[in-house]
Design an enzyme around this catalytic site. Structure first.
Site, short mmCIF file in Angstrom:
data_model
loop_
_atom_site.label_atom_id
_atom_site.label_comp_id
_atom_site.label_asym_id
_atom_site.label_seq_id
_atom_site.Cartn_x
_atom_site.Cartn_y
_atom_site.Cartn_z
CB SER A 82 -0.90 0.01 1.25
OG SER A 82 -1.54 1.26 1.43
CE1 TYR A 127 -4.66 -2.42 4.72
CE2 TYR A 127 -3.67 -0.24 4.56
CZ TYR A 127 -4.22 -1.36 3.96
OH TYR A 127 -4.32 -1.41 2.58
#
EC number: 1.1.1.-
Length: 291
Positions: A183, A196
């Site tokens: 990400s 995350y």
């Protein structure tokens, strides 16, 4: 295509979200895409392939001739999984086998082994492994993240990548590829998604290290680090006002659609990327990152 500020306010109450409830529906297919049999004869396994980026990856792999298997969360993503199966049946090549969907909690090693075994029993081998399934939850401070949640996020987002790779590699040959979804948050940080973000940083390191382990075997390992993309994780992670503005923070001032990300996976899965290993591609709307 929605730009920043153009998504209707919406909220889903449970992870990882349901694509069939989203407004507008994410776009898994580009009207301009031209398949070229880049993955003909290959078997691809995509985790979290029922919706979002995973669905679009499965779809494009099928268009390129691959036989596709994907995982989903039973009882939560059944409708999305069935819709993806139907999509793949229509997209697949005549010489590809019918796609399969496998319900699994990938946070546990035994479950990952069962997934791999099921794919190999059905198709004989695995040529492309896409580690993609993920969870994310907002938290204002590190104190808000308890041990149970931390373990859950790490199990789904990084433990599963280890588990899937270690079992799939037994059935992967020279020329096979592993693609890991990381990400933009691994590079820029995200105060609201601390656990995350930590897992996504771990995925970058895992990708680089595993690529060095496997390069002598002729197996390439790369990653994709999407920016803001309109997927079910968004309305299931953020409040209505954040959803409304989602994607406006990147230079292009809009969220990406899944099909704008999936083509990176096609490239990395095919021989077009034969000189790439240990690398991360960045389809992120123009954000400049190091790495």
């Amino acid at each position: 295509m929605a730009s920043g500020g153009q998504f209707p306010p919406q909220k889903q109450e449970s992870q990882p979200g349901k694509e069939h409830l989203m407004d507008p529906s994410p776009q898994h297919a580009s009207p301009h895409y031209k398949p070229a049999n880049k993955l003909q004869g290959k078997v691809a396994l995509v985790t979290g392939g029922d919706s979002g980026i995973g669905r679009s990856v499965c779809y494009h792999f099928a268009l390129e001739g691959a036989t596709v298997a994907f995982t989903f969360v039973k009882g939560h993503e059944d409708k999305d999984a069935n819709e993806t199966l139907e999509l793949l049946r229509k997209a697949k090549s005549s010489d590809a086998k019918d796609p399969i969907a496998i319900a699994a909690d990938l946070g546990f090693d035994d479950n990952c082994k069962k997934v791999v075994d099921q794919v190999v029993n059905a198709f004989g081998s695995i040529d492309v492994l896409v580690n993609n399934a993920a969870e994310q939850y907002k938290a204002s401070t590190v104190e808000d993240i308890d041990e149970e949640r931390l373990e859950r996020v790490f199990r789904t987002n990084i433990f599963a990548y280890f588990f899937m790779a270690r079992h799939a590699l037994k059935h992967m040959r020279e020329g096979s590829t592993i693609i890991n979804t990381t990400s933009i948050n691994a590079y820029k940080g995200n105060a609201k998604l601390l656990d995350y973000t930590a897992t996504k940083g771990a995925i970058v390191a895992f990708t680089r290290g595993l690529s060095l382990q496997l390069i002598s075997k002729g197996i390439r390992v790369n990653g994709v680090a999407p920016g803001p993309v309109w997927t079910p994780l968004i309305p299931s992670s953020f409040d209505e006002e954040e959803v409304k503005q989602f994607g406006s923070e990147v230079p292009m001032k809009r969220a990406g659609q899944p099909y704008e990300i999936a083509t990176a996976y096609v490239f990395l899965a095919s021989c077009d990327s034969s000189y790439y290993s240990g690398q991360v591609l960045h389809p992120n709307g123009g954000a400049i990152v190091n790495g």
